[in-house]
Design a protein around this motif. Structure first.
Motif, PDB file in Angstrom:
ATOM      1  N   LEU A 367       0.807  -1.218   0.000  1.00  0.00           N
ATOM      2  CA  LEU A 367       0.000   0.000   0.000  1.00  0.00           C
ATOM      3  C   LEU A 367       0.841   1.269   0.000  1.00  0.00           C
ATOM      4  O   LEU A 367       0.275   2.365   0.089  1.00  0.00           O
ATOM      5  CB  LEU A 367      -0.914   0.001   1.233  1.00  0.00           C
ATOM      6  CG  LEU A 367      -1.981  -1.101   1.279  1.00  0.00           C
ATOM      7  CD1 LEU A 367      -2.753  -1.014   2.588  1.00  0.00           C
ATOM      8  CD2 LEU A 367      -2.926  -0.995   0.100  1.00  0.00           C
ATOM      9  N   ALA A 397      -9.211  -0.350   0.441  1.00  0.00           N
ATOM     10  CA  ALA A 397      -8.101   0.336  -0.231  1.00  0.00           C
ATOM     11  C   ALA A 397      -8.568   1.121  -1.444  1.00  0.00           C
ATOM     12  O   ALA A 397      -7.992   2.157  -1.793  1.00  0.00           O
ATOM     13  CB  ALA A 397      -7.028  -0.682  -0.650  1.00  0.00           C
ATOM     14  N   ALA A 403      -2.993   5.693   1.707  1.00  0.00           N
ATOM     15  CA  ALA A 403      -3.038   4.808   2.870  1.00  0.00           C
ATOM     16  C   ALA A 403      -2.077   5.275   3.954  1.00  0.00           C
ATOM     17  O   ALA A 403      -2.390   5.222   5.148  1.00  0.00           O
ATOM     18  CB  ALA A 403      -2.714   3.378   2.440  1.00  0.00           C
TER      19      ALA A 403
END
Length: 440
Positions: A367, A397, A403
């Protein structure tokens, strides 16, 4: 076989006392003496600086030794080799005949070979009726066997000198580095002292170092540098004792003050806060006043309200006990809410908190969450809860722009006591149950 007499060179080559001494030494070889010829050659290569011969001369000697048929030089054998110059040139990779003769003469003068010239100066061998060598004319390798112990000792001395020089150079390099960095530190921190004099003395000692160092000239230079380093260290220790600095002895980084504490890391995208009524509405959604709205809100979930009420204007919330408020939830509940992370566990399964934390490290990298953001989350939330947050972020996500920025925001809110994992997990549990209920 060799005769017991002294042989003189053919033609106009003069007899020297060195040749006479070499032949006398060769006659002292006992019949039972032996040495590995290639081990002896390695000793000669190591001891070459002390023998005063060139590497090309050693190449010629290597070619001559290759004409001796046995692996060991034996005192009971005739140690005379008799190759022609053409054969020697082939085994010396095409060396010119004039160059070959010059190096052969150098080997004879250094006492490594002796000549056994025939009446006409040619190199040849005379054999008996059984085919054994009766008499040979050429170059005798007997001096090599006679001086084998001397060559071994010389090689050991050269190796010891080389190791000593290497260690001295390493120590000089370390002391030079220490002095340069200590002076630089003192000048940067503006410590009192005659640091310019120390630097001038250091430069003078460094400039005096020879371009081609030897143990004899490096030893006093090293002593002077070590004395200068000891003086600088003593002066610095006195300054440190006088100042009595407050801080952790293990702290090695400088303090970095950020005038914008709410700004995000340079490695992650920042959140854009809208002004006016839109910005106020966003802040109310993030605080959890209502659960409606779009799931994608500049990287934050509006469906995950915190379980603490939004403080009134002018009232600052009191930070809660993070360790009590953020105790790990049951692992089964985490996996029920975040089934996507199971595929990233060891062997594609998660059976313990350790497996979940291992999977979180993999997902964190996937991420693009920086290591510093994750480590900070582990320090504030705890390793289990930080891994749980990563699992929740993985579930949604597609609705999060950054993130890493989202994780940093949750960490800051948790540090202020404004964040709890419960609503986040329950929202995901309900979201995962909806398709099943609709299908029924």
């Amino acid at each position: 076989m060799e005769t017991d007499g002294i042989t003189t060179p053919f033609g106009r080559r003069a007899m020297t006392l060195g040749m006479l001494a070499s032949q006398a030494i060769a006659k002292t070889v006992p019949p039972d003496a032996s040495v590995d010829k290639w081990k002896l050659y390695r000793w000669l290569c190591e001891a070459r600086p002390k023998l005063g011969i060139s590497d090309r001369a050693l190449s010629v000697l290597n070619a001559l030794m290759s004409f001796y048929p046995k692996a060991d030089l034996l005192g009971s054998d005739g140690l005379v080799v008799f190759p022609s110059n053409a054969q020697l040139s082939l085994r010396t990779h095409g060396m010119a005949e004039t160059t070959l003769r010059r190096h052969l003469a150098a080997l004879v003068e250094s006492g490594l070979l002796t000549r056994r010239d025939s009446p006409n100066g040619k190199r040849y061998v005379r054999r008996d009726q059984q085919g054994s060598i009766d008499e040979a004319f050429g170059f005798s390798l007997a001096p090599l066997l006679a001086r084998a112990e001397e060559f071994e000792q010389l090689a050991a001395e050269v190796v010891a000198d080389r190791l000593l020089l290497q260690r001295l150079r390493e120590r000089v390099t370390l002391v030079r580095r220490d002095i340069a960095k200590l002076i630089e530190t003192a000048l940067e921190d503006s410590l009192p002292g005659d640091w310019m004099r120390y630097e001038a003395d250091f430069r003078a000692l460094v400039t005096a170092l020879p371009r081609v160092p030897t143990p004899e000239n490096l030893t006093p230079a090293l002593s002077s540098l070590e004395a200068l380093r000891a003086e600088i260290v003593k002066h610095l220790e006195q300054q440190i004792i006088l100042q009595k600095p407050v801080g952790n002895a293990g702290q090695t980084e400088r303090h970095k003050q950020n005038s914008k504490p709410d700004s995000s890391s340079d490695f992650e995208p920042s959140f854009k806060t809208k002004q006016g009524r839109d910005g106020e509405a966003k802040r109310e959604e993030l605080a959890g006043d209502d659960g409606s709205g779009d799931e994608k809100t500049n990287g934050r979930y509006s469906q995950w309200p915190v379980d603490l009420p939004t403080p009134a204007k002018g009232v600052h919330p009191q930070p809660a006990n993070v360790s009590d408020a953020l105790k790990p939830y049951p692992l089964g509940l985490v996996l029920q809410a975040c089934p996507e992370i199971v595929a990233f566990g060891p062997a594609g399964a998660i059976s313990s908190w350790r497996d979940l934390m291992t999977a979180a490290v993999v997902v964190r990298s996937m991420l693009a969450v920086s290591a510093s953001a994750y480590e900070n989350a582990c320090a504030i939330l705890g390793p289990e809860n930080a891994a749980t947050v990563i699992a929740c972020i993985l579930e949604r996500a597609g609705h999060i722009n950054s993130a890493g920025g989202y994780l940093r925001d949750l960490t800051r809110r948790a540090e202020r006591g404004e964040f709890s994992l419960g609503p986040m997990l329950m929202a995901l549990v309900r979201a995962n149950e909806k398709p099943a209920r609709q299908a029924g």
